[in-house]
Design a protein around this motif. Structure first.
Motif, PDB file in Angstrom:
ATOM      1  N   GLN A   1     -45.501 -13.371 -32.172  1.00 21.94           N
ATOM      2  CA  GLN A   1     -44.748 -12.189 -32.610  1.00 21.94           C
ATOM      3  C   GLN A   1     -44.015 -11.493 -31.468  1.00 21.94           C
TER       4      GLN A   1
ATOM      5  N   CYS B   1     -47.173  -6.760 -42.095  1.00 22.00           N
ATOM      6  CA  CYS B   1     -47.007  -7.508 -40.853  1.00 22.00           C
ATOM      7  C   CYS B   1     -45.887  -6.864 -40.033  1.00 22.00           C
ATOM      8  N   LEU B   2     -46.121  -6.663 -38.731  1.00 21.68           N
ATOM      9  CA  LEU B   2     -45.090  -6.037 -37.899  1.00 21.68           C
ATOM     10  C   LEU B   2     -43.815  -6.876 -37.838  1.00 21.68           C
TER      11      LEU B   2
ATOM     12  N   HIS C   1     -50.725 -16.579 -37.688  1.00 22.08           N
ATOM     13  CA  HIS C   1     -49.546 -16.489 -36.816  1.00 22.08           C
ATOM     14  C   HIS C   1     -49.555 -17.592 -35.756  1.00 22.08           C
TER      15      HIS C   1
ATOM     16  N   HIS D   1     -55.340 -13.176 -40.542  1.00 23.30           N
ATOM     17  CA  HIS D   1     -53.893 -12.922 -40.514  1.00 23.30           C
ATOM     18  C   HIS D   1     -53.318 -13.334 -39.147  1.00 23.30           C
TER      19      HIS D   1
END
Ligand code: ZN
Length: 183
Positions: A55, A108-109, A154, A150
């Motif tokens: 991310q 989610c960011l 990623h 979560h």
């Protein structure tokens, strides 16, 4: 070339790095520590409870989280459901979970404005290396177990878009399209 932590930013879907399978880190170097600290700052700045290296544009098997206490759920048992502050997970591995799947709303960011229910096992065990270079294992439930799974997704290029129940995919259709068209 070493990573400049100050250059790291939160990447938004559909950035291709979010679909990359991350690679194991060879060790806890000064570079890894500096990146983890930067990720903690970014997570806080965005009011997130978890942030994975892809991310911020890195294909590293590393994530940070800070899961607050407070949420009580029917499945709560003896395991912690919060993280007691910031924790860094390097090369994390999840155990095979026991029990069935439960729905719970996730955001989610990397997917601003998108929320939806995802089915996951409510209790799971994680093993990882900490920022001090020491391995550790924890079993968690509730929001903590949810967050681990979560963030692990990623590291394998998986997003909540892939796991959301169909009704929520439909609900978020326009928001997803807006993100795809913003690049
Ligand atoms: Zn996420």
């Amino acid at each position: 070339m070493p990573v400049d932590p100050s250059s790291l930013r939160v990447r938004l879907y559909p950035d291709p790095i979010l679909r990359t399978k991350a690679r194991e880190l060879a060790g806890v170097t000064d570079e890894v520590i500096a990146v983890a600290r930067r990720m903690i700052d970014l997570m806080r700045a965005h009011d997130g409870i978890g942030l994975a290296a892809p991310q911020v544009g890195l294909d590293w098997r590393l994530f940070v989280l800070d899961v607050p206490p407070g949420e009580r759920r029917s499945t709560e048992g003896p395991n912690p459901t919060a993280s007691r502050g910031v924790v860094v997970y390097i090369n994390p591995v999840l155990s095979a979970p026991a029990g069935g799947l439960e729905p719970y709303e996730e955001g989610c960011l990397s997917l601003p404005g998108i929320r939806g229910d995802v089915l996951r096992p409510p209790t799971i065990t994680i093993s990882a290396t900490g920022l001090d270079g020491k391995p550790f294992t924890q079993t968690g439930s509730g929001l903590l177990a949810r967050c681990w799974q979560h963030e692990m997704d990623h590291l394998d290029g998986v997003l909540i878009l892939d796991k959301m129940l169909p009704v929520f995919r439909l609900k978020n259709r326009q928001a997803i399209r807006d993100l795809e068209e913003s690049v």
